[in-house]
Design a protein around this motif. Structure first.
Motif, mmCIF file in Angstrom:
data_model
loop_
_atom_site.group_PDB
_atom_site.id
_atom_site.type_symbol
_atom_site.label_atom_id
_atom_site.label_comp_id
_atom_site.label_asym_id
_atom_site.label_seq_id
_atom_site.Cartn_x
_atom_site.Cartn_y
_atom_site.Cartn_z
ATOM 1 N N SER A 193 -1.592 32.871 29.667
ATOM 2 C CA SER A 193 -0.482 32.809 30.817
ATOM 3 C C SER A 193 -0.690 31.560 31.818
ATOM 4 C CB SER A 193 -0.695 34.097 31.495
ATOM 5 O OG SER A 193 -1.658 34.265 32.194
ATOM 6 N N ARG A 194 -2.098 31.476 32.282
ATOM 7 C CA ARG A 194 -2.451 29.988 32.915
ATOM 8 C C ARG A 194 -1.692 29.021 32.188
ATOM 9 N NH1 ARG A 194 -8.348 31.278 35.517
ATOM 10 N NH2 ARG A 194 -7.694 33.165 36.940
ATOM 11 N N VAL A 195 -2.488 28.663 31.033
ATOM 12 C CA VAL A 195 -1.883 27.366 30.261
ATOM 13 C C VAL A 195 -0.488 27.387 30.197
ATOM 14 C CG1 VAL A 195 -1.871 26.331 27.986
ATOM 15 C CG2 VAL A 195 -3.855 27.578 28.703
ATOM 16 N N THR A 196 0.268 28.247 29.889
ATOM 17 C CA THR A 196 1.784 28.031 29.636
ATOM 18 C C THR A 196 2.449 28.054 31.177
ATOM 19 O OG1 THR A 196 2.083 30.547 29.936
ATOM 20 C CG2 THR A 196 1.970 29.656 27.625
ATOM 21 N N ALA A 197 1.913 28.536 32.281
ATOM 22 C CA ALA A 197 2.505 28.590 33.636
ATOM 23 C C ALA A 197 2.032 26.848 34.068
ATOM 24 C CB ALA A 197 1.673 29.337 34.683
ATOM 25 N N VAL A 198 0.916 26.530 33.696
ATOM 26 C CA VAL A 198 0.566 25.087 34.124
ATOM 27 C C VAL A 198 1.333 24.253 33.283
ATOM 28 C CG1 VAL A 198 -1.058 23.208 33.982
ATOM 29 C CG2 VAL A 198 -1.675 25.473 34.674
ATOM 30 N N GLY A 199 1.679 24.365 31.920
ATOM 31 C CA GLY A 199 2.585 23.762 31.130
ATOM 32 C C GLY A 199 3.971 23.572 31.659
ATOM 33 N N ALA A 200 4.369 24.659 32.314
ATOM 34 C CA ALA A 200 5.746 24.674 32.789
ATOM 35 C C ALA A 200 5.949 23.752 33.929
ATOM 36 C CB ALA A 200 6.292 26.057 32.987
ATOM 37 N N VAL A 201 5.301 24.078 34.869
ATOM 38 C CA VAL A 201 5.123 23.231 36.179
ATOM 39 C C VAL A 201 5.018 21.666 35.985
ATOM 40 C CG1 VAL A 201 4.292 22.648 38.531
ATOM 41 C CG2 VAL A 201 4.499 25.009 37.654
ATOM 42 N N ALA A 202 3.894 21.281 35.069
ATOM 43 C CA ALA A 202 3.564 19.984 34.784
ATOM 44 C C ALA A 202 4.744 19.376 33.957
ATOM 45 C CB ALA A 202 2.369 19.964 33.813
ATOM 46 N N ALA A 203 5.460 19.984 33.009
ATOM 47 C CA ALA A 203 6.543 19.486 32.279
ATOM 48 C C ALA A 203 7.632 19.121 33.265
ATOM 49 C CB ALA A 203 7.037 20.471 31.124
ATOM 50 N N VAL A 204 7.948 19.857 34.103
ATOM 51 C CA VAL A 204 9.034 19.703 35.100
ATOM 52 C C VAL A 204 8.729 18.378 36.155
ATOM 53 C CG1 VAL A 204 9.921 20.485 37.340
ATOM 54 C CG2 VAL A 204 9.741 21.965 35.380
ATOM 55 N N ILE A 205 7.287 18.298 36.318
ATOM 56 C CA ILE A 205 6.972 17.043 37.263
ATOM 57 C C ILE A 205 7.252 15.842 36.245
ATOM 58 C CG2 ILE A 205 4.930 15.644 38.236
ATOM 59 C CD1 ILE A 205 6.085 18.187 39.888
ATOM 60 N N ILE A 206 6.696 15.800 35.092
ATOM 61 C CA ILE A 206 6.734 14.606 34.148
ATOM 62 C C ILE A 206 8.247 14.427 34.024
ATOM 63 C CG2 ILE A 206 5.924 13.703 31.913
ATOM 64 C CD1 ILE A 206 3.669 15.371 32.268
ATOM 65 N N ALA A 207 9.013 15.369 33.615
ATOM 66 C CA ALA A 207 10.487 15.114 33.460
ATOM 67 C C ALA A 207 10.914 14.384 34.566
ATOM 68 C CB ALA A 207 11.095 16.612 33.434
ATOM 69 N N TRP A 208 10.860 14.729 35.889
ATOM 70 C CA TRP A 208 11.280 14.097 36.952
ATOM 71 C C TRP A 208 10.949 12.629 36.845
ATOM 72 C CZ3 TRP A 208 7.352 12.851 41.120
ATOM 73 C CH2 TRP A 208 7.753 12.109 41.938
ATOM 74 N N GLY A 209 9.593 12.398 36.625
ATOM 75 C CA GLY A 209 9.162 10.929 36.334
ATOM 76 C C GLY A 209 9.780 9.914 35.167
ATOM 77 N N MET A 210 10.092 10.850 34.302
ATOM 78 C CA MET A 210 10.873 10.095 32.992
ATOM 79 C C MET A 210 12.277 10.089 33.445
ATOM 80 S SD MET A 210 8.591 9.600 30.703
ATOM 81 C CE MET A 210 7.462 9.011 32.181
ATOM 82 N N ALA A 211 12.834 10.958 34.356
ATOM 83 C CA ALA A 211 14.274 11.008 34.447
ATOM 84 C C ALA A 211 14.652 9.797 35.379
ATOM 85 C CB ALA A 211 14.796 12.117 35.181
#
Length: 351
Positions: free
Chosen positions: A259-277
């Protein structure tokens, strides 16, 4: 090419700080909302024990971000800290007060002192991520450009406000997920359910805010909106959504490492998505990565220093997190000291 690489490294560092530091800010949020002295005693006990070994090391990511920005992209550094000096200064003050409050509340002998330091720690844990999120929102909205004068509009616009609220909700979500796992590690089943419920609640709030964010940036940050709904940005948004659903499913079962891995993955993916956007821009539509980059020689040395730091510091940070999550960094209690001092080997008597 080197400038693009350094920009990606900076974005990954931002994601690391959002996840690692965000977990600590989230713990402070739940400290603030734990209730009175008696009602909040056990949640605050868990927060103290869970945070103590690692809360300082998470600031390494923030320092790394500043070093990369200052040396690799000096125009970006100057623009951000000129146009949005107030929210960034408030965030910095919050970091200092938060650390001081956490460090001083436990050794304080008087109840009044503990309450004061605890309140400082908790309130600063709420305000700091909000102001950092507001600064990110100012960047995403395109209101910050080279030469922009300091103004409230740069960080109090609709995108900044919603990003600040999302930052608070995301840290609360991460903090609750990690604390639920810590409660299981410390064999406190009542706190497992306590923080699991709060993690699910924070996740629901975060989902609602995410939908509102899409509507806000559609009209207020069109360039980032386009990036989030096309190509790599959209793919990362989908990854974040899948990771969020996986976290909810795992929380409904038994909170643990996954659950920690997926939670971190969710937040990290949003941050990286903003950078890529917002690529190829550091500041949407006004400053590209190539235009904002420092001298080529500086970038090459920065890449080398980053590699050295990854080799030397990276394993140490990973080891620290591993030792903490496996219960190898538990502080000695007075009972432990008394037991060790009166052990059968007579070591204490011979000193």
């Amino acid at each position: 090419m080197t400038a693009d690489l350094i920009a990606v490294v900076m974005l990954l560092a931002v994601a690391a700080y959002a996840c690692a530091g965000g977990t600590d800010y989230g713990a402070g949020f739940w400290d603030l909302t734990a209730g009175g002295a008696e009602r909040g005693k056990r949640p605050r006990w868990l927060i103290d024990h869970a945070m103590a070994p690692v809360w300082e090391v998470n600031n390494v990511w923030l320092i790394f971000i500043f070093v990369i920005m200052w040396t690799g992209f000096p125009t970006l550094f100057q623009t951000l800290f000129s146009a949005m000096w107030l929210p960034l200064a408030l965030a910095a003050v919050g970091m200092v007060l938060r650390g001081a409050g956490f460090a001083l509340r436990k050794p304080a002998r008087r109840i009044a002192g503990r309450r004061l330091f605890g309140a400082v720690f908790a309130v600063a844990s709420l305000l700091t991520p909000f102001f950092l999120g507001a600064a990110v929102g100012g960047v995403a909205s395109g209101r910050v450009a080279p030469g922009t004068e300091p103004s409230a509009d740069a960080w109090s616009n609709p995108t900044s406000i919603i990003f600040g609220l999302v930052a608070v909700a995301a840290t609360a979500f991460l903090g609750a997920v990690f604390l639920a796992g810590d409660a299981r590690r410390f064999e406190a089943p009542d706190l497992v359910g306590y923080f699991r419920l709060r993690a699910l609640g924070a996740l629901a709030v975060l989902a609602v805010l995410a939908v509102i964010t899409l509507f806000v940036i559609y009209g207020d940050a069109p360039y980032v909106w386009h990036g989030l709904t096309h190509g790599l940005g959209l793919a990362l948004v989908v990854v974040a959504a899948v990771a969020t659903l996986a976290t909810a499913w795992l929380l409904l079962r038994t909170p643990g490492a996954w659950s920690r891995v997926t939670a971190v993955g969710a937040v990290a993916a949003v941050i990286i998505a903003w950078g890529m956007a917002q690529r190829p821009y550091l500041l949407p539509t006004s400053l590209t990565v190539a235009d904002g980059a420092g001298a080529p020689t500086t970038l090459r040395w920065l890449a080398l220093v980053t590699l050295v730091a990854l080799v030397l510091v990276g394993p140490a940070v990973v080891l620290l997190y591993w030792l903490d999550t496996h219960g190898e960094l538990e502080p000695l209690t007075e009972a432990d000291l008394r037991r060790n001092g009166t052990g059968g080997d007579g070591a204490a008597d011979s000193v």
